[in-house]
Design an enzyme around this catalytic site. Structure first.
Site, PDB file in Angstrom:
ATOM      1  N   GLY A  99       0.830  -1.204   0.000  1.00 35.45           N
ATOM      2  CA  GLY A  99       0.000   0.000   0.000  1.00 35.45           C
ATOM      3  C   GLY A  99       0.866   1.256   0.000  1.00 35.45           C
ATOM      4  O   GLY A  99       0.517   2.284  -0.576  1.00 35.45           O
ATOM      5  N   GLU A 106      10.633  -4.582   0.566  1.00 35.32           N
ATOM      6  CA  GLU A 106      10.102  -5.247   1.768  1.00 35.32           C
ATOM      7  C   GLU A 106      10.166  -6.773   1.613  1.00 35.32           C
ATOM      8  O   GLU A 106      10.504  -7.482   2.559  1.00 35.32           O
ATOM      9  CB  GLU A 106       8.652  -4.816   2.015  1.00 35.32           C
ATOM     10  N   LYS A 124      -6.833  -4.693   9.879  1.00 32.52           N
ATOM     11  CA  LYS A 124      -6.042  -5.334   8.819  1.00 32.52           C
ATOM     12  C   LYS A 124      -6.230  -6.857   8.799  1.00 32.52           C
ATOM     13  O   LYS A 124      -5.805  -7.522   7.865  1.00 32.52           O
ATOM     14  CB  LYS A 124      -4.546  -5.042   9.025  1.00 32.52           C
TER      15      LYS A 124
HETATM   16  C1  5RP Z   1       4.274  -0.459   2.471  1.00 33.63           C
HETATM   17  C2  5RP Z   1       3.538  -1.517   3.182  1.00 33.63           C
HETATM   18  C3  5RP Z   1       3.002  -1.193   4.536  1.00 33.63           C
HETATM   19  O1  5RP Z   1       3.511  -2.078   5.450  1.00 33.63           O
HETATM   20  C4  5RP Z   1       1.511  -1.288   4.505  1.00 33.63           C
HETATM   21  O2  5RP Z   1       1.026  -0.448   3.448  1.00 33.63           O
HETATM   22  C5  5RP Z   1       0.900  -0.873   5.832  1.00 33.63           C
HETATM   23  O3  5RP Z   1       1.108   0.479   6.046  1.00 33.63           O
HETATM   24  P1  5RP Z   1       0.472   1.233   7.281  1.00 33.63           P
HETATM   25  O4  5RP Z   1       1.141   0.700   8.493  1.00 33.63           O
HETATM   26  O5  5RP Z   1       0.785   2.702   7.011  1.00 33.63           O
HETATM   27  O6  5RP Z   1      -1.010   0.965   7.256  1.00 33.63           O
HETATM   28  O7  5RP Z   1       3.376  -2.625   2.734  1.00 33.63           O
HETATM   29  O8  5RP Z   1       4.673  -0.879   1.195  1.00 33.63           O
END
Ligand code: 5RP
Length: 228
Positions: A99, A106, A124
């Site tokens: 996201g 990652e 989540k």
């Molecule tokens: C970034 C990611 C993040 O871990 C994921 O989007 C969650 O983000 P947040 O903690 O801001 O909700 O995969 O590439």
């Protein structure tokens, strides 16, 4: 009741207890991991010794500002523990990530880690992956062909991610297609089929990579889910 931000911080405070002296720690990207990085930096100032491998330019900048000692993935043989966030976590601890656009780095950092702990607020945690659009990282050359291939094969929308009306560009110079599956019944099969498309660099499905998820709820309870 806790706010979402308080839930994120609570999950991060639980994860920080897993950090031991002299560890090489992978540090994820996003608003949840922000709290983890901040607390890690505070503990380092108090004398904790550790070195960190960041998963994005944004995390690199934050960690540098906070005084953490950083290494690149090429400078380590392995990472002891990575703590990262996720966009969705299912009961088998399969994930959708990306996201924040950092899925490629990652995933590489996670793959090099002895252990991956995911921290998240309870929103989540889902029964099945796919309501959150699956990010697919593609090279800019011929991206429309890839978009059409994914849309046609799966009968779904694959939307080019934009920033300020321009294609969003990842840390590694790629574009992202956000793919609206709604429900992903077979993440393994889908991931393999996406990897088969020329032009796809990586996708946001993290299958059997997480060892543990720390999920904080609005009532202040924290659930530890361990992969079997
Ligand atoms: C970034 C990611 C993040 O871990 C994921 O989007 C969650 O983000 P947040 O903690 O801001 O909700 O995969 O590439």
């Amino acid at each position: 009741m806790l706010t979402k931000e308080e839930m994120k911080k609570l999950a991060a405070m639980h994860a920080i207890e897993r950090i031991q002296a002299n560890m090489i720690v992978g540090i994820g990207t996003g608003s949840t991991v922000y709290w983890f990085i901040e607390e890690l930096a505070r503990r380092v100032k108090e004398g904790l010794v550790c070195r960190c491998v960041p998963t994005s330019l944004a995390t690199y900048k934050l960690a540098t500002e906070l005084g953490l000692s950083l290494m690149t993935l090429n400078e380590v043989s392995k990472i002891d523990l990575t703590v990262d966030g996720a966009d969705e976590v299912d009961p088998a601890l399969n994930l959708i990530k990306g996201g924040g656009g950092a899925l490629l780095q990652e995933k590489m950092v996670a793959a090099a880690s002895d252990k991956l702990i995911i921290i998240a607020d309870s929103s989540k945690f889902v029964k099945a992956l796919g309501v959150f659009p699956l990010p697919v990282e593609v090279i800019p050359y011929g991206w429309k062909q890839v978009q059409e291939h994914i849309s046609f094969t799966n009968d779904i929308g694959a939307v080019l991610r934009l920033k300020d009306d321009q294609p969003y560009v990842t840390d590694h110079g790629h574009y992202i297609l956000d793919c609206h599956f709604n429900q992903i019944s077979d993440p393994v099969k889908l991931s393999i089929s996406l990897h088969d498309i020329p032009g796809v660099v990586e996708n946001g499905l993290f299958i059997k990579m997480a060892n543990e998820a720390i999920i904080a709820a609005a009532d202040g309870t924290v659930e530890n889910i361990v992969a079997v």
